[in-house]
Design a protein around this motif. Structure first.
Motif, PDB file in Angstrom:
ATOM      1  N   VAL A  59       0.744  -1.123   0.046  1.00  0.00           N
ATOM      2  CA  VAL A  59       0.049   0.060   0.146  1.00  0.00           C
ATOM      3  C   VAL A  59       0.991   1.228   0.043  1.00  0.00           C
ATOM      4  N   GLU A  60       0.571   2.284  -0.917  1.00  0.00           N
ATOM      5  CA  GLU A  60       1.328   3.520  -0.769  1.00  0.00           C
ATOM      6  C   GLU A  60       0.152   4.474  -0.888  1.00  0.00           C
ATOM      7  N   ILE A  61       0.595   5.619   0.017  1.00  0.00           N
ATOM      8  CA  ILE A  61      -0.245   6.707   0.010  1.00  0.00           C
ATOM      9  C   ILE A  61       0.311   8.113  -0.083  1.00  0.00           C
ATOM     10  N   VAL A  62      -0.110   8.990  -0.632  1.00  0.00           N
ATOM     11  CA  VAL A  62       0.409  10.222  -0.881  1.00  0.00           C
ATOM     12  C   VAL A  62      -0.059  11.089   0.500  1.00  0.00           C
ATOM     13  N   THR A  63       0.821  11.610   1.049  1.00  0.00           N
ATOM     14  CA  THR A  63       0.510  12.372   2.150  1.00  0.00           C
ATOM     15  C   THR A  63       1.233  13.788   2.081  1.00  0.00           C
ATOM     16  N   ARG A  64       0.472  14.798   2.986  1.00  0.00           N
ATOM     17  CA  ARG A  64       0.983  16.111   3.046  1.00  0.00           C
ATOM     18  C   ARG A  64       2.311  16.183   3.765  1.00  0.00           C
ATOM     19  N   GLU A  65       2.444  15.455   4.748  1.00  0.00           N
ATOM     20  CA  GLU A  65       3.416  15.621   5.503  1.00  0.00           C
ATOM     21  C   GLU A  65       4.243  14.405   5.503  1.00  0.00           C
ATOM     22  N   SER A  66       5.387  13.852   6.100  1.00  0.00           N
ATOM     23  CA  SER A  66       5.939  12.558   6.109  1.00  0.00           C
ATOM     24  C   SER A  66       5.368  11.975   7.203  1.00  0.00           C
ATOM     25  N   VAL A  67       5.082  10.635   7.011  1.00  0.00           N
ATOM     26  CA  VAL A  67       4.232   9.718   7.789  1.00  0.00           C
ATOM     27  C   VAL A  67       5.043   8.346   8.049  1.00  0.00           C
ATOM     28  N   LYS A  68       5.501   8.123   9.143  1.00  0.00           N
ATOM     29  CA  LYS A  68       6.165   6.616   9.271  1.00  0.00           C
ATOM     30  C   LYS A  68       5.270   5.731   9.604  1.00  0.00           C
ATOM     31  N   ASN A  69       4.266   6.005  10.635  1.00  0.00           N
ATOM     32  CA  ASN A  69       3.163   4.908  10.872  1.00  0.00           C
ATOM     33  C   ASN A  69       1.604   5.656  11.155  1.00  0.00           C
ATOM     34  N   ASN A  70       0.870   4.880  11.053  1.00  0.00           N
ATOM     35  CA  ASN A  70      -0.255   5.598  11.647  1.00  0.00           C
ATOM     36  C   ASN A  70      -1.397   4.481  12.090  1.00  0.00           C
ATOM     37  N   ILE A  71      -1.114   4.215  13.715  1.00  0.00           N
ATOM     38  CA  ILE A  71      -2.400   3.004  14.078  1.00  0.00           C
ATOM     39  C   ILE A  71      -3.631   3.177  14.192  1.00  0.00           C
ATOM     40  N   ASP A  72      -4.302   4.550  13.770  1.00  0.00           N
ATOM     41  CA  ASP A  72      -5.674   4.661  13.602  1.00  0.00           C
ATOM     42  C   ASP A  72      -5.869   4.140  12.248  1.00  0.00           C
ATOM     43  N   LEU A  73      -5.031   4.406  11.166  1.00  0.00           N
ATOM     44  CA  LEU A  73      -5.273   4.265   9.750  1.00  0.00           C
ATOM     45  C   LEU A  73      -5.219   2.571   9.718  1.00  0.00           C
ATOM     46  N   TYR A  74      -4.220   2.105  10.439  1.00  0.00           N
ATOM     47  CA  TYR A  74      -4.271   0.444  10.421  1.00  0.00           C
ATOM     48  C   TYR A  74      -5.496  -0.168  10.981  1.00  0.00           C
ATOM     49  N   ASN A  92       9.038  12.931  -6.791  1.00  0.00           N
ATOM     50  CA  ASN A  92       8.327  13.793  -7.409  1.00  0.00           C
ATOM     51  C   ASN A  92       7.861  14.823  -6.658  1.00  0.00           C
ATOM     52  N   GLY A  93       8.424  15.273  -5.622  1.00  0.00           N
ATOM     53  CA  GLY A  93       8.044  16.214  -4.750  1.00  0.00           C
ATOM     54  C   GLY A  93       6.780  15.786  -3.943  1.00  0.00           C
ATOM     55  N   LYS A  94       6.464  14.754  -3.765  1.00  0.00           N
ATOM     56  CA  LYS A  94       5.502  14.084  -2.917  1.00  0.00           C
ATOM     57  C   LYS A  94       5.915  13.400  -1.808  1.00  0.00           C
ATOM     58  N   HIS A  95       5.126  13.536  -0.801  1.00  0.00           N
ATOM     59  CA  HIS A  95       5.511  12.346   0.390  1.00  0.00           C
ATOM     60  C   HIS A  95       4.844  11.110   0.278  1.00  0.00           C
ATOM     61  N   ILE A  96       5.374  10.092   0.299  1.00  0.00           N
ATOM     62  CA  ILE A  96       4.845   8.745   0.354  1.00  0.00           C
ATOM     63  C   ILE A  96       4.789   7.942   1.490  1.00  0.00           C
ATOM     64  N   PHE A  97       3.766   7.490   2.167  1.00  0.00           N
ATOM     65  CA  PHE A  97       3.785   6.544   3.224  1.00  0.00           C
ATOM     66  C   PHE A  97       3.331   5.221   2.699  1.00  0.00           C
ATOM     67  N   GLY A  98       4.447   4.265   2.962  1.00  0.00           N
ATOM     68  CA  GLY A  98       4.133   2.958   2.563  1.00  0.00           C
ATOM     69  C   GLY A  98       4.094   1.940   3.455  1.00  0.00           C
ATOM     70  N   PHE A  99       3.293   0.692   3.178  1.00  0.00           N
ATOM     71  CA  PHE A  99       3.762  -0.305   4.009  1.00  0.00           C
ATOM     72  C   PHE A  99       2.863  -1.668   3.543  1.00  0.00           C
ATOM     73  N   GLU A 100       3.146  -2.885   4.289  1.00  0.00           N
ATOM     74  CA  GLU A 100       2.835  -4.033   3.647  1.00  0.00           C
ATOM     75  C   GLU A 100       1.668  -4.240   4.377  1.00  0.00           C
ATOM     76  N   LEU A 101       0.447  -4.971   3.850  1.00  0.00           N
ATOM     77  CA  LEU A 101      -0.649  -5.923   4.439  1.00  0.00           C
ATOM     78  C   LEU A 101      -0.285  -7.246   4.251  1.00  0.00           C
ATOM     79  N   HIS A 102      -0.275  -8.099   5.226  1.00  0.00           N
ATOM     80  CA  HIS A 102      -0.203  -9.394   5.249  1.00  0.00           C
ATOM     81  C   HIS A 102      -1.595 -10.106   5.568  1.00  0.00           C
ATOM     82  N   LEU A 103      -2.330 -10.595   4.687  1.00  0.00           N
ATOM     83  CA  LEU A 103      -3.941 -10.739   4.802  1.00  0.00           C
ATOM     84  C   LEU A 103      -4.233 -12.383   4.710  1.00  0.00           C
TER      85      LEU A 103
END
Length: 103
Positions: free
Chosen positions: A14-29, A56-67
């Motif tokens: 999963v990759e999400i464009v974010t306004r600011e740099s994000v390293k994790n987000n428990i609420d999102l998970y 390309n000038g955008k912050h990207i927050f990525g992670f893997e989901l093992h489902l």
């Protein structure tokens, strides 16, 4: 695909464009897990391999989901995951353009 302890997990990147740099987000998970459980896509979820980078000038927050779905493994598909997570980012300010891919 990941196989361990007699369980088969599908791995999604999963990759999400974010306004600011994000390293994790428990609420999102938590929201991702809730939606996937409610839609009966999964019975088990693991989140890992968080990454944050700029491209390309955008912050990207990525992670893997093992489902995993112990009851019906065939339900863990890209289409079902995308359907369950549709509209997810509207409640997270500064998040946009989510891309989900099978790994």
């Amino acid at each position: 695909m990941c196989i361990s302890c007699d369980e088969t997990s599908q791995i999604f990147s999963v990759e999400i464009v974010t306004r600011e740099s994000v390293k994790n987000n428990i609420d999102l998970y938590k929201e991702i897990a809730q939606r996937l459980f409610q839609n009966k896509v999964i019975s088990l979820i693991n989140v890992g391999n968080n990454r944050a980078y700029a491209e390309n000038g955008k912050h990207i927050f990525g992670f893997e989901l093992h489902l995993t779905n112990r009851h019906n493994p065939a339900d863990v598909t890209l289409a079902n995951v995308e359907n369950a997570l549709q509209g997810l980012l509207t409640q997270f300010e500064g998040y946009s353009d989510m891309q989900i891919k099978m790994s």
